[in-house]
Design a protein around this motif. Structure first.
Motif, PDB file in Angstrom:
ATOM      1  N   SER A  32       0.813  -1.203   0.165  1.00 23.56           N
ATOM      2  CA  SER A  32      -0.082   0.193  -0.064  1.00 23.56           C
ATOM      3  C   SER A  32       0.875   1.180  -0.037  1.00 23.56           C
ATOM      4  O   SER A  32       2.245   1.144   0.163  1.00 23.56           O
ATOM      5  CB  SER A  32      -0.714  -0.007   1.242  1.00 23.56           C
ATOM      6  OG  SER A  32      -0.053   0.364   2.315  1.00 23.56           O
ATOM      7  N   GLN A  64      -1.889   1.261  -7.111  1.00 23.28           N
ATOM      8  CA  GLN A  64      -3.449   1.642  -7.400  1.00 23.28           C
ATOM      9  C   GLN A  64      -3.959   0.138  -7.683  1.00 23.28           C
ATOM     10  O   GLN A  64      -3.325  -0.813  -8.488  1.00 23.28           O
ATOM     11  CB  GLN A  64      -3.375   2.260  -8.901  1.00 23.28           C
ATOM     12  CG  GLN A  64      -2.778   3.489  -8.685  1.00 23.28           C
ATOM     13  CD  GLN A  64      -2.779   4.402  -9.941  1.00 23.28           C
ATOM     14  OE1 GLN A  64      -3.554   4.047 -10.829  1.00 23.28           O
ATOM     15  NE2 GLN A  64      -1.981   5.279 -10.229  1.00 23.28           N
ATOM     16  N   ASN A  68      -9.211  -0.867  -2.689  1.00 22.04           N
ATOM     17  CA  ASN A  68      -8.637   0.157  -1.628  1.00 22.04           C
ATOM     18  C   ASN A  68      -7.148   0.502  -2.067  1.00 22.04           C
ATOM     19  O   ASN A  68      -6.587   0.831  -1.012  1.00 22.04           O
ATOM     20  CB  ASN A  68      -9.168  -0.190  -0.109  1.00 22.04           C
ATOM     21  CG  ASN A  68     -10.691  -0.267   0.080  1.00 22.04           C
ATOM     22  OD1 ASN A  68     -11.121   0.573  -0.548  1.00 22.04           O
ATOM     23  ND2 ASN A  68     -10.867  -1.255   0.794  1.00 22.04           N
ATOM     24  N   ASN A  69      -6.687   0.426  -3.192  1.00 24.92           N
ATOM     25  CA  ASN A  69      -5.239   0.679  -3.354  1.00 24.92           C
ATOM     26  C   ASN A  69      -4.373  -0.261  -2.639  1.00 24.92           C
ATOM     27  O   ASN A  69      -3.403   0.064  -1.854  1.00 24.92           O
ATOM     28  CB  ASN A  69      -4.936   2.246  -3.337  1.00 24.92           C
ATOM     29  CG  ASN A  69      -5.780   2.886  -4.373  1.00 24.92           C
ATOM     30  OD1 ASN A  69      -6.022   2.500  -5.278  1.00 24.92           O
ATOM     31  ND2 ASN A  69      -5.994   4.097  -4.054  1.00 24.92           N
TER      32      ASN A  69
END
Length: 346
Positions: A32, A64, A68-69
């Protein structure tokens, strides 16, 4: 789904993957833009849950995904570590998630600069994603002036993208409050002594006519108390040896991190253990003890090459949890590697 990052601490990244690889061939890597997590969950042996701040490894990062990335990958550590080793003298290194023949890979691109009169050869062979071996995708030599030549090499590391549902059930092992917590001496010092004990025990086992396959595992007894003492022992029918450290630090508990605050600390198992034992380690009371596999412990100790402070939490006859804190450039301990080591049954 996209991931790309520039690596600023290649040495730390290389040492980390080497240490993790000693405990298991595959890692679950959770990416993340806030942190990077490495998890090793072998069928037997020590579990590792490492949470690293971005700047512990990367200078910049972009993640990405529709989840939620967050991107979850299964990564072969041997291939990743081998590729990182080749980047130790690089002037820059970048890593990104891409595809080769529709199969996901991590592409590690490194740039090195050498004098133009120095010959440097890089194999141009490509290893396909079907194997868990990294290969060179391409090699380019560019004359950048000043008598220097720039070489660009890309390693391809096959990976597996994990769906969020696949990893949703994975959680750190639950452990009770520790009976003893203590700041360990340098891990490489501990590793040297532990490895010596293990070799002595194995030699004793091999020389015994009663040795069986079940005795091939060497059990080390690791113990600590709340008076700054740590002890490593090994026992057999033929020998009993131990090493003891004194004047170590037992960190104070933070009321803000203990349920019940000051009252919770007063009732904490470690507070009760502190009322027992002595600072010279001679008392039989006040010790929390775990029995662990000597070879597995030696592999865990290899994390000492990363430096940082290590706090050991002993749950008597149940488990040993190591928290390895890696300092950042600003001096803050923002990255932590957590090792869960189960104790043999008494």
């Amino acid at each position: 789904m996209r991931f790309k990052a520039s690596i600023q601490n290649i040495s730390t990244f290389t040492k980390l993957t080497a240490s993790l690889n000693s405990l298991g061939p595959l890692a679950w890597v959770k990416l993340s833009e806030e942190q990077v997590c490495f998890t090793i969950i072998p069928e037997q042996g020590t579990q590792v849950w490492a949470v690293l701040s971005i700047d512990a490894i990367f200078a910049t990062i972009s993640v990405q995904s529709a989840a939620n990335n967050v991107i979850n990958l299964e990564v072969p550590l041997t291939s990743l570590n081998r590729a990182l080793k080749s980047a130790l003298n690089a002037t820059s290194a970048h890593i990104r998630l891409t595809k080769n023949d529709k199969l996901p890979i991590l592409a590690l691109t490194i740039v090195t600069t050498t004098a133009s009169n120095t010959y440097s050869a890089f194999p141009a062979a490509h290893t396909g994603p079907a194997s868990h071996e990294d290969g060179f995708d391409a090699s380019f030599d560019n004359d950048i002036g000043g008598g220097n030549r720039e070489t660009i090499v890309t390693h391809e590391i096959p990976v597996r993208v994990l769906a969020p549902d696949t990893v949703a059930h994975l959680h750190e092992p639950a452990c009770r409050e520790p009976d003893v917590h203590i700041l360990l001496p340098p891990l490489m010092q501990l590793k040297s002594i532990s490895d010596r004990f293990t070799k002595l025990a194995l030699a004793d086992t091999k020389s015994s006519t009663a040795a069986t396959a079940t005795t091939s595992r060497t059990r080390l007894e690791v113990a600590a108390n709340m008076h700054g003492c740590l002890k490593i022992s090994i026992r057999s029918d033929a020998m009993s040896i131990s090493s003891i450290w004194t004047d170590l630090n037992n960190p104070e508990l933070d009321p803000g991190h203990v349920a019940g605050g000051e009252h919770g600390i007063a009732e904490h198992p470690s507070t009760r253990m502190k009322q027992l034992g002595t600072a010279d380690g001679r008392s039989d009371q006040g010790w929390a003890v775990v029995s662990i596999d000597g070879r597995d412990w030696g592999k865990v100790m290899s994390v000492g090459r990363l430096g940082g402070r290590v706090i050991a939490c002993f749950c008597h006859e149940h488990a040993l949890i190591l928290y390895v804190y890696l300092p950042n450039d600003n001096g803050d301990d923002e990255s932590v590697l957590t090792y869960f080591i189960s104790s043999y049954s008494a």
